[in-house]
Design an enzyme around this catalytic site. Structure first.
Site, PDB file in Angstrom:
ATOM      1  N   ARG A   1       0.835  -1.211   0.000  1.00 21.16           N
ATOM      2  CA  ARG A   1       0.000   0.000   0.000  1.00 21.16           C
ATOM      3  C   ARG A   1       0.864   1.252   0.000  1.00 21.16           C
ATOM      4  NH1 ARG A   1      -1.724   1.514   4.576  1.00 21.16           N
ATOM      5  NH2 ARG A   1      -2.285  -0.552   5.331  1.00 21.16           N
TER       6      ARG A   1
ATOM      7  N   TYR B   1     -16.934  15.618 -16.692  1.00 18.82           N
ATOM      8  CA  TYR B   1     -17.210  14.173 -16.611  1.00 18.82           C
ATOM      9  C   TYR B   1     -18.211  13.918 -15.478  1.00 18.82           C
ATOM     10  CZ  TYR B   1     -16.364   9.204 -15.816  1.00 18.82           C
ATOM     11  OH  TYR B   1     -16.517   7.860 -15.640  1.00 18.82           O
TER      12      TYR B   1
ATOM     13  N   ASP C   1      -8.153  17.706 -16.012  1.00 17.59           N
ATOM     14  CA  ASP C   1      -8.384  16.297 -16.337  1.00 17.59           C
ATOM     15  C   ASP C   1      -7.971  16.123 -17.799  1.00 17.59           C
ATOM     16  OD1 ASP C   1      -9.408  13.837 -17.122  1.00 17.59           O
ATOM     17  OD2 ASP C   1     -11.220  14.009 -15.897  1.00 17.59           O
TER      18      ASP C   1
ATOM     19  N   LYS D   1      -8.284   4.930 -19.991  1.00 15.03           N
ATOM     20  CA  LYS D   1      -8.628   5.333 -21.350  1.00 15.03           C
ATOM     21  C   LYS D   1      -7.386   5.294 -22.257  1.00 15.03           C
ATOM     22  CE  LYS D   1     -12.486   5.946 -19.142  1.00 15.03           C
ATOM     23  NZ  LYS D   1     -12.906   7.219 -18.570  1.00 15.03           N
TER      24      LYS D   1
END
Ligand SMILES: *Cc1c(COP(=O)(O)O)cnc(C)c1O
Length: 385
Positions: free
Chosen positions: A50, A103, A175, A200
């Site tokens: 982590r 978005y 973004d 993406k």
């Protein structure tokens, strides 16, 4: 690495061969923990997955190099990366200014997850600088830019909005998912932080979910890294590795996505069945001039409005064969979607709603002629509607 050109950095940054075996590809460190040479004796600084993993470090180094940032952090999804950034930057009473076509997941995160904790959100037409000026409040902490936007490919002048935001003391987040760093470099245009859904174009093969935050300077790095560690929405080793592999071909993929989308936009602009074609590469697009200035290519996303209306748009989205009907974007294969009932279903009837006759394409890197033939057969199938 920073003196090399983009395509070279995409392949080499953070991708040194394995010193123990000579394997040219850095291994997938599929491990949860790291053996210590005595208490606190960490080899290479790794302690627990982590907190850090060498495969994730490879990806983070690669992403920082591509955006021209000082460092990057990778997460399990684009929204997880946005959430960590927001948690690090915002306090109750702060305000975030979003574009009115942001978005949907970003809007949902801010209004429905962060809203109850005292974060105010409002939306504005970011391509209208007077509207941006009017939308910034004394308590505005972040101005959040997305360009090109989804699904109408609106273009925001990053440098101009950043200047207004900075004058008001706000942080500028871009973004950069739709353009990718191959086509647009927001940090160089004045943004403070870039976020990505690496799901993406960066991953590029529709086989992995991921996100990233890239920093233009050191101010927020430790605070976001603390959130990454304390909350734990990190990218898994295999996911990070798949993403680094995708990123290596980003430059050549984005060139082909752009070439194919341009061919389809020009074809569509000449067809009477389409009332409007939304593609920033077309001279008729309202954002064309700004896009030509701040992007090195216009990208692989385009939308069009069917002249025959919503019923025809819906039928068209179901009539293609190569273009698969699916959410998401940015993979090598072409996708088609009907935003009002798919990506934008949750904002139907709100200020974020999109026109009901619009179909969105994520243009892949197949042969452009085959893609156009598919769109032609779909038009033939729905003719007479
Ligand atoms: C997909 C997407 C996101 C969210 O990313 P996930 O990886 O799905 O969490 C954020 N912004 C944009 C522009 C996107 O397309």
């Amino acid at each position: 690495m920073s003196d090399h050109s983009f395509a070279t950095r995409a392949i080499h940054a953070g991708q040194e061969f394995d010193p123990t075996t000579g394997a040219i590809i850095p291994p997938i460190y599929q491990t949860s923990t790291f053996v210590q040479d005595g208490i606190g004796g960490f080899r290479g600084g790794y302690e627990y997955n982590r907190a850090g993993n060498p495969t994730r470090t490879s990806l983070e180094t690669q992403l920082a190099a591509l955006e021209g940032g000082v460092s990057a952090l990778s997460f399990a999804s684009g929204l997880a990366s946005e959430d960590a950034l927001l948690r690090a930057l915002l306090r109750p009473g702060d305000h975030v200014l979003l574009g009115n076509d942001v978005y949907g997941g970003t809007h949902r995160l801010l209004s429905q997850v962060w809203g109850p904790w005292g974060i105010e959100t409002s939306t504005v037409e970011l391509s209208d600088l007077d509207a941006v000026r009017g939308g910034i409040r004394p308590e505005t902490k972040i101005v959040w830019i997305e360009t090109p936007s989804n699904p109408l490919l609106k273009i925001v002048d990053i440098a101009a909005v950043a200047e207004l935001a900075h004058a008001a003391g706000a942080t500028v987040v871009v973004d950069n998912t739709f353009a990718s760093p191959a086509l647009q470099q927001p940090l160089a245009l004045g943004a403070d932080v870039v976020v990505h859904s690496t799901t993406k174009y960066l991953g590029g093969h529709s086989d992995v979910l991921g996100g990233a935050v890239v920093f233009g300077d050191d101010r927020f790095v430790d605070a976001v890294k603390f959130q990454q560690f304390a909350v734990g929405a990190v990218s898994a080793p295999l996911d990070a590795w798949l993403t680094t592999r995708g990123v290596k071909t980003l430059a050549v993929r984005m060139r082909q996505h752009t070439e194919n989308a341009t061919a389809i936009a020009e074809w569509a602009a000449a067809r009477p069945e389409f009332a409007t074609v939304f593609y920033p590469g077309l001279a008729t697009h309202p954002g064309h001039e700004v896009a030509a200035r701040q992007m090195s290519g216009f990208g692989g996303m385009l939308s069009f409005g069917l002249a025959a209306g919503p019923g025809a748009a819906r039928a068209f989205a179901e009539a293609t064969e190569l273009f698969q009907l699916a959410e998401s974007l940015g993979g090598v294969e072409s996708l088609i979607g009907y935003p009002p009932e798919m990506t934008h279903a949750s904002v139907r009837g709100t200020e974020l709603a999109v026109p009901e006759n619009v179909v969105r394409l994520s243009v892949g890197i197949e042969e452009a002629g085959d893609l156009i033939a598919d769109l032609e057969q779909a038009l033939a199938k729905i003719a007479g509607r």
